[in-house]
Design a protein around this motif. Structure first.
Motif, PDB file in Angstrom:
ATOM      1  N   THR A   2     -32.719 -35.334  -3.121  1.00 27.91           N
ATOM      2  CA  THR A   2     -32.024 -34.470  -2.458  1.00 27.91           C
ATOM      3  C   THR A   2     -30.635 -33.498  -3.122  1.00 27.91           C
ATOM      4  O   THR A   2     -30.519 -32.916  -2.446  1.00 27.91           O
ATOM      5  CB  THR A   2     -31.736 -35.019  -1.083  1.00 27.91           C
ATOM      6  N   ALA A   3     -29.676 -34.371  -4.033  1.00 29.46           N
ATOM      7  CA  ALA A   3     -28.907 -33.885  -4.733  1.00 29.46           C
ATOM      8  C   ALA A   3     -29.254 -32.188  -5.085  1.00 29.46           C
ATOM      9  O   ALA A   3     -30.731 -32.588  -5.831  1.00 29.46           O
ATOM     10  CB  ALA A   3     -28.255 -34.866  -6.092  1.00 29.46           C
ATOM     11  N   GLY A   4     -28.755 -31.173  -5.057  1.00 30.00           N
ATOM     12  CA  GLY A   4     -28.935 -30.214  -6.086  1.00 30.00           C
ATOM     13  C   GLY A   4     -29.807 -29.304  -5.323  1.00 30.00           C
ATOM     14  O   GLY A   4     -30.460 -28.103  -5.340  1.00 30.00           O
ATOM     15  N   ALA A   5     -30.661 -29.990  -4.056  1.00 30.29           N
ATOM     16  CA  ALA A   5     -31.983 -29.421  -3.420  1.00 30.29           C
ATOM     17  C   ALA A   5     -31.180 -28.952  -1.339  1.00 30.29           C
ATOM     18  O   ALA A   5     -30.074 -29.947  -1.343  1.00 30.29           O
ATOM     19  CB  ALA A   5     -32.949 -29.882  -3.256  1.00 30.29           C
ATOM     20  N   GLN A   6     -31.731 -27.579  -1.165  1.00 31.59           N
ATOM     21  CA  GLN A   6     -31.653 -27.470   0.034  1.00 31.59           C
ATOM     22  C   GLN A   6     -31.973 -28.577   1.240  1.00 31.59           C
ATOM     23  O   GLN A   6     -33.417 -28.633   0.794  1.00 31.59           O
ATOM     24  CB  GLN A   6     -32.470 -25.868  -0.030  1.00 31.59           C
ATOM     25  N   GLN A   7     -31.075 -28.802   1.690  1.00 27.91           N
ATOM     26  CA  GLN A   7     -31.792 -30.198   2.294  1.00 27.91           C
ATOM     27  C   GLN A   7     -33.209 -29.831   3.976  1.00 27.91           C
ATOM     28  O   GLN A   7     -32.759 -28.598   3.882  1.00 27.91           O
ATOM     29  CB  GLN A   7     -31.049 -30.769   3.112  1.00 27.91           C
ATOM     30  N   ARG A   8     -34.056 -30.475   3.705  1.00 30.00           N
ATOM     31  CA  ARG A   8     -34.925 -30.513   5.046  1.00 30.00           C
ATOM     32  C   ARG A   8     -35.318 -31.241   5.387  1.00 30.00           C
ATOM     33  O   ARG A   8     -35.605 -32.219   5.122  1.00 30.00           O
ATOM     34  CB  ARG A   8     -35.997 -29.435   4.250  1.00 30.00           C
ATOM     35  N   VAL A   9     -35.836 -30.472   6.625  1.00 28.39           N
ATOM     36  CA  VAL A   9     -36.583 -31.838   7.456  1.00 28.39           C
ATOM     37  C   VAL A   9     -37.986 -32.070   7.401  1.00 28.39           C
ATOM     38  O   VAL A   9     -38.539 -31.469   7.174  1.00 28.39           O
ATOM     39  CB  VAL A   9     -36.587 -31.239   9.308  1.00 28.39           C
ATOM     40  N   SER A  10     -37.967 -33.768   6.594  1.00 26.64           N
ATOM     41  CA  SER A  10     -39.493 -34.346   6.149  1.00 26.64           C
ATOM     42  C   SER A  10     -39.321 -35.651   7.405  1.00 26.64           C
ATOM     43  O   SER A  10     -39.218 -36.592   6.694  1.00 26.64           O
ATOM     44  CB  SER A  10     -39.691 -33.813   5.005  1.00 26.64           C
ATOM     45  N   LEU A  11     -39.873 -35.314   8.438  1.00 25.22           N
ATOM     46  CA  LEU A  11     -40.161 -36.731   8.754  1.00 25.22           C
ATOM     47  C   LEU A  11     -41.504 -37.241   9.359  1.00 25.22           C
ATOM     48  O   LEU A  11     -42.099 -36.757   9.992  1.00 25.22           O
ATOM     49  CB  LEU A  11     -39.439 -36.697  10.702  1.00 25.22           C
ATOM     50  N   ILE A  12     -41.666 -38.436   8.879  1.00 25.65           N
ATOM     51  CA  ILE A  12     -42.746 -39.691   9.687  1.00 25.65           C
ATOM     52  C   ILE A  12     -42.351 -40.083   9.876  1.00 25.65           C
ATOM     53  O   ILE A  12     -41.453 -41.460   9.809  1.00 25.65           O
ATOM     54  CB  ILE A  12     -43.796 -39.722   8.297  1.00 25.65           C
ATOM     55  N   PRO A  13     -42.635 -40.918  11.166  1.00 24.89           N
ATOM     56  CA  PRO A  13     -44.106 -39.512  11.869  1.00 24.89           C
ATOM     57  C   PRO A  13     -43.341 -38.852  12.868  1.00 24.89           C
ATOM     58  O   PRO A  13     -41.851 -38.757  13.106  1.00 24.89           O
ATOM     59  CB  PRO A  13     -44.498 -41.377  13.066  1.00 24.89           C
TER      60      PRO A  13
END
Length: 609
Positions: free
Chosen positions: A16-27
Motif C-alpha cells: 500500500t505504500a505510495g499507492a492510493q488506498q482502496r477497499v478490497s475485502l474478502i469475503p
C-alpha cells in the motif's frame, strides 16, 4: 496470536505504500458504503473497550498495530477515545458493524462479531500515498450467510505437524470460516491418541511405505510414514481454534476406512486378519465387523476418550465407501441381519450408524456423516454431508434433515486447478477458481422450506496426493477464499470480477504469512481469434507487488524475458506465454493462443485444441 497478526499485515506495508488506498475485502460484506477520505491511525489514537469481549478485540487490533506499524494504542475514555470497541448484544452472534468516519473508528458486535470486525479492519488498514497509516472512511454492516462455514483437512493420509494445523486455522479465521473438520482416521493411518488402545499409536499410526504416483503405476516410495496427535496436542489445537471462533469437528471413520485400526486390533474385522496399515489409496474391503459387539465396545471406548477433547456439538462418523463384501461372507454379520430382520447389508450399515448415533446422542452430541448414511435408512437426528454431488443433500433436506453441502465437483480442493500438464499430481478432475466461486448451495429443486435445512457449505482438502503443508496450501488457496464468499457473503453480492480485483491484495497478505498459495493466471487459456486491429493484452499481476514476464516467440518465459509494464496489442498469430513471479516463487507457465479468423486453432502449451 501475535505471530499471526504480524504475518497478516506485513504485506500491507509493502503493497500500500505510495499507492492510493482502496477497499478490497474478502469475503465481501453484506453492506458497505465507502465515503470520501480516510481516518488516520496514529500513536496518539486512544481506544475504549466496553466489555471483556470488546477488550479482547481491542487487544487483538492493538497487537496488530504494534507488530506491523510500531503503534501501541493507549486506553482512553469516552471523551478521548477515537477507536471504540463496543459489545452489542442486539446484533446476531457473528454480525458486526464497523464505522470509520471523520477521526473515529467504531466497531460493534458480540464476541465473534468483534473478532470478525477486527479481521476486516486488518484488511482495510494501510498506508496512503503520503505514507500515513489510514483506514478508508466506510460504513460496514455485516453478517454471515451460513452458520456452518467449513474447511476440512485430511491428516489420515499424511500426518501434518501441529504448527501447520495452526497456520491452517489462522487463515481460516481471517477469512471468517468457522468449522475446522479434522479427518483423523483412515485406512492409511490413525492420527489421534487413544489411551485405552495403545496399539492405535504404535501400529495404526504407521505405514511401511506409500503409493508413488497414481495407483495404476504400481509404484511405492519405500519410505515409512507415520505420526499422531497426543491428547494434549489435540486440546491445544482445539483451544487455539476456539480462541479464533472456530469449532473443530473431529471425524472418526466407521464402519469403513478402518484398515489401520484393524491392523492394530485384527479381532475387529470380519476375517480376523492379519491386516496391515494400507500403503495404497482407494476403497478397501476390510471394514469393521457389524456383527461383532466387540466392535461397538471399541468404538464407544474410543469416542468416550474423544468427546472431552472436542466440546462442539458434532462428531463426524464417516459412513462413506463401505464395501459390503466382507459382511456378505461373514457369519456374524449375516446372523445380525437375520436376528434384526434386516433386508440386506445396506440396512445393516444403517443399523451400525443408528447404534453409534444413539450412543453419541446419549452423550449430548449429534452425528454428521457422508451421504452414504442415507443408504438403508437415515439415522433419526443425523446431519448429512453431501459429497457425491448434491443428490444426497437434496434427499436429506426433503426428509427434513440438516445438510452441509460439499459436492466433490464444486468443492474438492484436491482436484487440479488447471491443465494437468501445468499442475502437481492431483487425484483428478479440474476445479478452477472461477468454478468454485460460481457454486451456489441452494438446489433449485428444493422448496424454500427444504432449503432451510441446508445449514452450511464446506470444502475438503483430501491429501492422498498432498504430502506436506506447502503442497496443501498450494491446493487450498486461493480457492478457499472463493469458499469464504460462498459461505459468508450474500448471494446478491457475489461478483467474480470484483472478487478478482480484491484477490491480489489478499494474496500478498497470504504471502506475508508464508502461505505458498497457487499464483493464479492473469488470463484464461482459451484461444482468441484476432480482430482486424489485433487483440489487446492485459497481464496485470494477480498478486500485488508481483512481476509478469512474457514471450511471443515460442520460447519459455523466464525472469530474463520481457517484463510486462502496460497493455499491448498482438496483431499476428502467436502463442503468448507468461509467468507471474511473486517474491521468490514463480507460477507455472501460462499460455494463450492468438489465431487469425478462419485459420486452424493453434495448440497451446497445455495441449488443448
Amino acid at each position: 496470536m501475535k505471530k499471526m497478526i504480524l504475518s497478516a499485515a506485513t504485506a500491507l506495508l509493502a503493497f500500500t505504500a505510495g499507492a492510493q488506498q482502496r477497499v478490497s475485502l474478502i469475503p465481501e460484506p453484506s453492506s458497505i458504503e465507502q465515503g470520501t477520505g480516510e481516518v488516520y491511525v496514529t500513536a496518539k489514537m486512544k481506544y475504549l473497550a466496553t466489555s471483556e469481549a470488546a477488550e479482547k478485540a481491542a487487544a487483538l487490533f492493538s497487537n496488530f498495530l504494534e507488530a506491523n506499524y510500531g503503534l501501541r494504542l493507549q486506553e482512553g475514555d469516552l471523551t478521548t477515545a477515537t477507536l471504540i470497541f463496543s459489545e452489542d448484544t442486539a446484533l446476531s452472534e457473528e454480525a458486526y458493524q464497523l464505522t470509520a468516519v471523520r477521526n473515529k473508528i467504531v466497531l460493534q458486535g458480540r464476541a465473534a462479531g468483534l473478532f470478525y470486525g477486527v479481521q476486516t479492519l486488518e484488511q482495510l488498514i494501510g498506508r496512503n500515498a503520503k505514507g500515513a497509516i489510514t483506514v478508508p472512511r466506510v460504513t460496514i454492516k455485516d453478517e454471515p450467510r451460513f452458520a456452518y462455514r467449513g474447511l476440512m483437512l485430511d491428516v489420515g493420509r499424511y500426518y501434518f505437524p501441529v504448527s501447520y494445523v495452526k497456520q491452517f486455522i489462522d487463515v481460516m479465521a481471517h477469512y471468517k470460516l468457522n468449522r475446522f473438520h479434522w479427518h483423523l482416521t483412515e485406512d492409511q493411518g490413525w492420527r489421534i491418541e487413544i489411551k485405552k488402545y495403545p496399539k492405535l499409536q504404535t501400529i495404526a499410526s504407521q505405514r511401511r511405505e506409500t503409493t508413488k504416483g497414481h495407483l495404476r503405476e504400481g509404484k511405492f516410495d519405500g519410505t515409512p510414514h507415520g505420526g499422531y496427535y497426543t491428547q494434549e496436542e489435540v486440546k491445544d489445537i482445539v483451544q487455539y481454534a476456539a480462541d479464533r471462533h472456530i469449532t473443530v469437528v473431529p471425524e472418526i471413520e466407521m464402519p469403513g476406512h478402518a484398515q489401520a485400526a484393524l491392523a492394530a486390533y485384527p479381532e475387529l474385522g470380519c476375517t480376523g486378519g492379519p491386516y496391515e496399515v494400507s500403503t495404497k489409496w482407494g476403497v478397501h474391503k476390510e471394514v469393521y465387523c457389524a456383527g461383532n459387539d466387540t466392535v461397538f465396545t471399541f468404538l464407544e471406548d474410543v469416542l468416550t476418550e474423544v468427546l472431552p477433547l472436542f466440546p462442539g456439538q458434532y462428531v463426524h462418523i464417516g459412513g462413506d465407501e463401505c464395501p459390503k463384501d466382507r459382511w456378505k461372507a461373514c457369519a456374524k454379520c449375516q446372523a445380525r441381519i437375520k436376528a434384526l430382520g434386516l433386508k440386506d447389508e445396506h440396512e445393516l450399515q444403517s443399523y451400525f450408524i443408528r447404534r453409534m448415533e444413539k450412543f453419541l446422542n446419549g452423550k449430548g452430541r449429534k452425528i454428521i456423516g457422508w451421504d452414504e448414511i442415507l443408504e438403508g435408512g437415515l439415522a433419526p437426528d443425523a446431519t448429512v454431508m453431501s459429497w457425491r454431488g448434491e443428490a444426497g443433500g437434496i434427499a436429506a433436506a426433503q426428509q427434513k434433515h440438516d445438510v452441509i453441502m460439499t459436492p466433490n465437483k464444486s468443492l474438492y480442493l484436491d482436484y487440479f486447478q488447471g491443465p494437468a500438464a501445468n499442475e502437481p499430481l492431483a487425484i483428478g478432475g479440474n476445479l478452477p477458481l472461477e468454478k468454485i466461486y460460481s457454486y451456489d448451495p441452494f438446489p433449485k429443486t428444493l422448496t424454500a422450506e427444504q432449503q432451510s435445512y441446508i445449514k452450511g457449505v464446506q470444502a475438503n482438502v483430501w491429501t492422498e496426493y498432498i504430502p506436506n503443508g506447502d503442497h496443501a496450501n498450494y491446493m487450498t488457496y486461493p480457492r478457499a477464499l472463493a469458499l469464504a464468499e460462498i459461505t459468508w457473503s450474500p448471494a446478491s453480492k457475489k461478483n467474480y470480477a470484483r472478487f478478482r480485483k480484491a484477490l491480489p491484495d489478499r494474496l500478498a497478505a497470504l504471502q506475508a504469512r508464508d502461505v505458498k498459495f497457487r499464483i493464479p493466471e492473469a488470463l484464461g487459456d482459451e484461444a482468441v481469434e484476432l480482430e482486424a486491429n489485433g487483440a489487446l493484452v492485459e497481464l496485470a499481476p494477480t498478486v500485488t507487488g508481483a512481476r509478469v514476464y512474457y514471450t511471443l516467440d515460442g520460447s519459455k518465459p523466464t525472469t530474463a524475458s520481457k517484463s510486462y509494464s502496460a497493455p499491448f496489442r498482438v496483431t499476428q498469430p502467436a502463442t503468448l506465454q507468461y509467468i507471474i513471479v511473486s517474491g521468490d516463487r514463480s507460477s507455472a507457465v501460462y499460455t494463450r493462443t492468438y489465431t487469425r479468423k478462419g485459420s486452424p486453432k493453434a495448440v497451446n502449451a497445455a495441449g488443448k485444441q
